[in-house]
Design a protein around this motif. Structure first.
Motif, PDB file in Angstrom:
ATOM      1  N   ARG A   1      -6.449  -8.914   0.076  1.00 36.93           N
ATOM      2  CA  ARG A   1      -5.183  -8.233  -0.226  1.00 36.93           C
ATOM      3  C   ARG A   1      -4.959  -7.020   0.671  1.00 36.93           C
ATOM      4  O   ARG A   1      -3.858  -6.472   0.701  1.00 36.93           O
ATOM      5  N   VAL A   2      -5.997  -6.599   1.392  1.00 35.65           N
ATOM      6  CA  VAL A   2      -5.856  -5.476   2.323  1.00 35.65           C
ATOM      7  C   VAL A   2      -5.252  -5.998   3.625  1.00 35.65           C
ATOM      8  O   VAL A   2      -5.844  -6.855   4.288  1.00 35.65           O
ATOM      9  N   ASN A   3      -4.081  -5.476   3.986  1.00 34.36           N
ATOM     10  CA  ASN A   3      -3.396  -5.922   5.201  1.00 34.36           C
ATOM     11  C   ASN A   3      -3.897  -5.192   6.436  1.00 34.36           C
ATOM     12  O   ASN A   3      -4.147  -5.808   7.469  1.00 34.36           O
ATOM     13  N   LYS A   4      -4.013  -3.858   6.324  1.00 34.07           N
ATOM     14  CA  LYS A   4      -4.457  -3.040   7.442  1.00 34.07           C
ATOM     15  C   LYS A   4      -5.348  -1.923   6.916  1.00 34.07           C
ATOM     16  O   LYS A   4      -5.220  -1.491   5.768  1.00 34.07           O
ATOM     17  N   LEU A   5      -6.226  -1.446   7.793  1.00 33.14           N
ATOM     18  CA  LEU A   5      -7.170  -0.386   7.450  1.00 33.14           C
ATOM     19  C   LEU A   5      -7.046   0.757   8.444  1.00 33.14           C
ATOM     20  O   LEU A   5      -6.960   0.533   9.652  1.00 33.14           O
ATOM     21  N   ILE A   6      -7.036   1.980   7.918  1.00 35.69           N
ATOM     22  CA  ILE A   6      -7.113   3.183   8.747  1.00 35.69           C
ATOM     23  C   ILE A   6      -8.243   4.040   8.204  1.00 35.69           C
ATOM     24  O   ILE A   6      -8.278   4.343   7.007  1.00 35.69           O
TER      25      ILE A   6
ATOM     26  N   VAL B   1      -1.844  -4.419   0.475  1.00 38.95           N
ATOM     27  CA  VAL B   1      -1.937  -2.971   0.586  1.00 38.95           C
ATOM     28  C   VAL B   1      -2.535  -2.586   1.934  1.00 38.95           C
ATOM     29  O   VAL B   1      -3.227  -3.370   2.585  1.00 38.95           O
ATOM     30  N   ASN B   2      -2.247  -1.363   2.335  1.00 41.49           N
ATOM     31  CA  ASN B   2      -2.878  -0.751   3.497  1.00 41.49           C
ATOM     32  C   ASN B   2      -3.795   0.349   2.996  1.00 41.49           C
ATOM     33  O   ASN B   2      -3.398   1.142   2.134  1.00 41.49           O
ATOM     34  N   LEU B   3      -5.003   0.405   3.493  1.00 43.42           N
ATOM     35  CA  LEU B   3      -5.965   1.404   3.040  1.00 43.42           C
ATOM     36  C   LEU B   3      -6.126   2.505   4.071  1.00 43.42           C
ATOM     37  O   LEU B   3      -6.185   2.245   5.275  1.00 43.42           O
ATOM     38  N   ILE B   4      -6.200   3.750   3.584  1.00 44.78           N
ATOM     39  CA  ILE B   4      -6.624   4.888   4.390  1.00 44.78           C
ATOM     40  C   ILE B   4      -7.798   5.524   3.673  1.00 44.78           C
ATOM     41  O   ILE B   4      -7.699   5.874   2.491  1.00 44.78           O
ATOM     42  N   GLY B   5      -8.915   5.666   4.358  1.00 43.08           N
ATOM     43  CA  GLY B   5     -10.097   6.263   3.754  1.00 43.08           C
ATOM     44  C   GLY B   5     -10.621   7.405   4.594  1.00 43.08           C
ATOM     45  O   GLY B   5     -10.768   7.265   5.815  1.00 43.08           O
ATOM     46  N   HIS B   6     -10.896   8.530   3.954  1.00 43.32           N
ATOM     47  CA  HIS B   6     -11.428   9.698   4.656  1.00 43.32           C
ATOM     48  C   HIS B   6     -12.918   9.856   4.379  1.00 43.32           C
ATOM     49  O   HIS B   6     -13.348   9.805   3.226  1.00 43.32           O
ATOM     50  N   SER B   7     -13.710  10.016   5.420  1.00 40.68           N
ATOM     51  CA  SER B   7     -15.140  10.337   5.309  1.00 40.68           C
ATOM     52  C   SER B   7     -15.871   9.285   4.473  1.00 40.68           C
ATOM     53  O   SER B   7     -15.922   8.124   4.853  1.00 40.68           O
ATOM     54  N   MET B   8     -16.417   9.665   3.317  1.00 40.75           N
ATOM     55  CA  MET B   8     -17.065   8.684   2.463  1.00 40.75           C
ATOM     56  C   MET B   8     -16.075   7.622   2.009  1.00 40.75           C
ATOM     57  O   MET B   8     -16.404   6.431   1.931  1.00 40.75           O
TER      58      MET B   8
END
Length: 277
Positions: free
Chosen positions: A138-143, A117-124
């Motif tokens: 399992r996390v491929n990329k992070l934004i 999966v690719n994660l996108i996280g806003h603020s907290m």
């Protein structure tokens, strides 16, 4: 055709988390993005649905969810109808929630299984996503977008002593007018897990490709947070968007059918980053 499917999975303490998956049915096995919302946020806040549509139109499945203790309920997903649950939230529980969502995405029980999966996280949600990326292969990329660099940046530092004495603190929600309670168990969680919940330390441990995006007009989480994250992980890519505020030009409710310009810039940068081999 772009479709949206609704799901629910158990989160922390067995509380159900409402999720939705937006995708092009011509590409049901497209790479999967998971979005983690911020403090006092929820999956349908503002223009989040427009962002999901943009990603689906550009070759990705987009899964967003409500954290189990964010104050919403499955039958009232855009209202803070359960402030008791909100008061009992901890960052450890949010990490458990995100882990359960990744399990759902990868196990193939209801959707085509994601190989990663690719994660996108806003603020907290950015802070939570940083920790999860460091912990979960399992996390491929992070934004991260407007991410905090420390959970303690979410409240005034001089509030903690009184908060611990009283056992509870209230945070004002300027949009709804609600006084939202936070039990001091949130502080206890930080004190009990100083290593795991140290965002900067976890940032330094990330090996996956990481895109840090922040606006230079962010008054809620100053751009200095992004620079701290970049300093902790020099391999990350840092993009500072001129004129972008904490929500990248969005608001709730958001009545415009077009993404605000700063958020469109974010989406373009994010897709370019995810498309890189």
């Amino acid at each position: 055709m772009i479709k949206k499917e609704i799901f629910s999975v158990p989160g922390a303490k067995g509380r159900n988390m409402l999720m939705d998956l937006t995708y092009d049915d011509a590409n049901p096995k497209a790479p999967l993005v998971i979005f983690a919302h911020g403090f006092k946020g929820f999956k349908d806040w503002g223009s989040h649905n427009l962002v999901a549509l943009y990603f689906a139109e550009n070759g990705y499945r987009y899964l967003k969810f409500n954290f189990s203790h964010n104050g919403t309920t499955p039958d009232k997903p855009i209202d803070f109808a359960d402030l008791i649950a909100f008061s009992e939230n901890t960052f450890t529980m949010e990490l458990d929630d995100l882990g359960a969502v990744i399990d759902f995405a990868c196990n193939g029980s209801a959707i085509h299984p994601a190989k990663g999966v690719n994660l996108i996280g806003h603020s907290m949600g950015g802070g939570i996503s940083i920790i999860k990326t460091a912990e979960d292969k399992r996390v491929n990329k992070l934004i991260t977008m407007a991410s905090i660099s420390s959970f303690r940046n979410l409240w005034p530092q001089n509030a903690e002593a009184q908060w611990k004495i009283q056992g509870i603190m209230y945070v004002h929600n300027s949009r709804t007018g609600q006084q939202m309670p936070l039990k001091s168990t949130l502080l206890d969680d930080l004190d009990a897990h100083p290593g795991r919940l140290n965002i900067i330390e976890k940032a330094a441990a990330i090996h996956q490709p990481w895109l840090i995006v922040h606006g230079d007009a962010d008054l809620g989480v100053p751009v200095s947070h992004a620079k701290e994250l970049k300093a902790a992980q020099p391999n990350a890519e840092l993009v500072i968007l001129p004129g972008a505020d904490h929500t990248f030009g969005s608001s709730h409710p958001y009545g415009n059918g077009v993404l605000p310009s700063p958020l469109m810039q974010f989406c373009i940068k994010a897709i370019q980053f995810l498309d890189q081999q």
